[in-house]
Design a protein around this motif. Structure first.
Motif, PDB file in Angstrom:
ATOM      1  N   ILE A  56      46.707  41.900  78.835  1.00 56.95           N
ATOM      2  CA  ILE A  56      47.309  43.093  79.435  1.00 56.95           C
ATOM      3  C   ILE A  56      48.507  42.695  80.305  1.00 56.95           C
ATOM      4  CG2 ILE A  56      46.908  44.937  81.116  1.00 56.95           C
ATOM      5  CD1 ILE A  56      44.040  45.112  79.937  1.00 56.95           C
ATOM      6  N   PHE A  57      48.347  41.625  81.104  1.00 56.53           N
ATOM      7  CA  PHE A  57      49.453  41.138  81.933  1.00 56.53           C
ATOM      8  C   PHE A  57      50.628  40.718  81.059  1.00 56.53           C
ATOM      9  CE2 PHE A  57      47.287  39.718  86.172  1.00 56.53           C
ATOM     10  CZ  PHE A  57      46.863  41.012  86.388  1.00 56.53           C
ATOM     11  N   ALA A  95      40.461  36.878  79.605  1.00 51.96           N
ATOM     12  CA  ALA A  95      41.260  36.952  78.376  1.00 51.96           C
ATOM     13  C   ALA A  95      41.926  38.319  78.236  1.00 51.96           C
ATOM     14  CB  ALA A  95      40.396  36.657  77.159  1.00 51.96           C
ATOM     15  N   GLN A  96      41.170  39.384  78.494  1.00 51.26           N
ATOM     16  CA  GLN A  96      41.743  40.724  78.403  1.00 51.26           C
ATOM     17  C   GLN A  96      42.782  40.936  79.497  1.00 51.26           C
ATOM     18  OE1 GLN A  96      39.062  44.066  78.912  1.00 51.26           O
ATOM     19  NE2 GLN A  96      40.492  45.480  77.946  1.00 51.26           N
ATOM     20  N   VAL A 102      44.216  47.361  94.991  1.00 49.50           N
ATOM     21  CA  VAL A 102      44.344  47.939  93.647  1.00 49.50           C
ATOM     22  C   VAL A 102      44.038  46.897  92.573  1.00 49.50           C
ATOM     23  CG1 VAL A 102      45.906  49.810  94.309  1.00 49.50           C
ATOM     24  CG2 VAL A 102      46.847  47.648  93.526  1.00 49.50           C
ATOM     25  N   TYR A 103      44.283  45.616  92.879  1.00 55.30           N
ATOM     26  CA  TYR A 103      43.933  44.554  91.930  1.00 55.30           C
ATOM     27  C   TYR A 103      42.412  44.442  91.785  1.00 55.30           C
ATOM     28  CZ  TYR A 103      43.341  39.959  89.812  1.00 55.30           C
ATOM     29  OH  TYR A 103      42.955  38.920  88.997  1.00 55.30           O
ATOM     30  N   ARG A 104      41.689  44.557  92.898  1.00 53.22           N
ATOM     31  CA  ARG A 104      40.224  44.518  92.821  1.00 53.22           C
ATOM     32  C   ARG A 104      39.705  45.656  91.928  1.00 53.22           C
ATOM     33  NH1 ARG A 104      40.760  42.583  98.061  1.00 53.22           N
ATOM     34  NH2 ARG A 104      40.737  44.651  98.995  1.00 53.22           N
ATOM     35  N   ARG A 105      40.291  46.834  92.061  1.00 49.63           N
ATOM     36  CA  ARG A 105      39.900  47.961  91.201  1.00 49.63           C
ATOM     37  C   ARG A 105      40.256  47.658  89.750  1.00 49.63           C
ATOM     38  NH1 ARG A 105      36.787  51.186  88.757  1.00 49.63           N
ATOM     39  NH2 ARG A 105      37.726  53.111  88.029  1.00 49.63           N
ATOM     40  N   PHE A 106      41.432  47.073  89.519  1.00 51.20           N
ATOM     41  CA  PHE A 106      41.839  46.682  88.173  1.00 51.20           C
ATOM     42  C   PHE A 106      40.796  45.736  87.572  1.00 51.20           C
ATOM     43  CE2 PHE A 106      43.894  43.555  85.419  1.00 51.20           C
ATOM     44  CZ  PHE A 106      44.518  44.361  84.476  1.00 51.20           C
ATOM     45  N   LYS A 107      40.293  44.776  88.384  1.00 48.59           N
ATOM     46  CA  LYS A 107      39.316  43.807  87.895  1.00 48.59           C
ATOM     47  C   LYS A 107      37.965  44.455  87.590  1.00 48.59           C
ATOM     48  CE  LYS A 107      39.553  40.179  87.102  1.00 48.59           C
ATOM     49  NZ  LYS A 107      39.774  39.670  85.728  1.00 48.59           N
ATOM     50  N   GLU A 108      37.651  45.566  88.229  1.00 44.14           N
ATOM     51  CA  GLU A 108      36.434  46.302  87.869  1.00 44.14           C
ATOM     52  C   GLU A 108      36.572  46.899  86.472  1.00 44.14           C
ATOM     53  OE1 GLU A 108      35.861  49.259  90.880  1.00 44.14           O
ATOM     54  OE2 GLU A 108      35.424  47.786  92.443  1.00 44.14           O
ATOM     55  N   ILE A 109      37.778  47.300  86.127  1.00 40.41           N
ATOM     56  CA  ILE A 109      38.044  47.914  84.821  1.00 40.41           C
ATOM     57  C   ILE A 109      38.235  46.842  83.755  1.00 40.41           C
ATOM     58  CG2 ILE A 109      39.657  49.401  83.557  1.00 40.41           C
ATOM     59  CD1 ILE A 109      40.318  50.624  86.408  1.00 40.41           C
ATOM     60  N   VAL A 110      38.885  45.746  84.124  1.00 39.52           N
ATOM     61  CA  VAL A 110      39.199  44.642  83.202  1.00 39.52           C
ATOM     62  C   VAL A 110      38.595  43.360  83.784  1.00 39.52           C
ATOM     63  CG1 VAL A 110      41.048  43.411  81.999  1.00 39.52           C
ATOM     64  CG2 VAL A 110      41.371  45.804  82.644  1.00 39.52           C
ATOM     65  N   PRO A 111      37.294  43.167  83.635  1.00 40.60           N
ATOM     66  CA  PRO A 111      36.658  42.003  84.269  1.00 40.60           C
ATOM     67  C   PRO A 111      36.944  40.672  83.577  1.00 40.60           C
ATOM     68  CG  PRO A 111      35.026  43.292  83.088  1.00 40.60           C
ATOM     69  CD  PRO A 111      36.325  44.051  83.019  1.00 40.60           C
ATOM     70  N   GLY A 112      37.237  40.689  82.293  1.00 40.19           N
ATOM     71  CA  GLY A 112      37.438  39.442  81.547  1.00 40.19           C
ATOM     72  C   GLY A 112      38.822  38.855  81.729  1.00 40.19           C
TER      73      GLY A 112
END
Length: 90
Positions: free
Chosen positions: A59-60, A54-55, A42-52
């Motif tokens: 969010i974290f 800084a962002q 699910v983290y890999r999918r999160f990184k597809e949505i939030v690749p940067g």
């Protein structure tokens, strides 16, 4: 749970659902434990949505401020743990 998930209004409905699923997995990492592979998936999918970075950090930080759960520490522990292990934060 009496807090809100950090959501970007520009995300699609599917992306919002996937980001919420990631944060629910972070919660499980603190509350009951979660399988390492599931969390990293699910983290890999999160990184597809939030690749940067800084962002992601913003969010974290927003999520940790409202929930007291550190997404960063859960992901870090998962990356440092052998596969097929349960991640449980103290």
């Amino acid at each position: 749970m009496e807090y809100q998930y950090p959501i970007d209004p520009d995300w699609s409905t599917e992306e919002i659902v996937d980001v919420i699923k990631f944060f629910e997995c972070v919660e499980k990492g603190y509350e009951t434990g979660i399988e390492r592979d599931e969390l990293l998936s699910v983290y890999r999918r999160f990184k597809e949505i939030v690749p940067g970075k800084a962002q992601e950090k913003r969010i974290f930080d927003d999520f940790e401020e409202s929930s007291n759960y550190s997404s960063y520490l859960v992901v870090k522990k998962a990356k440092e743990t052998d596969s097929s292990k349960i991640i449980k934060m103290n």
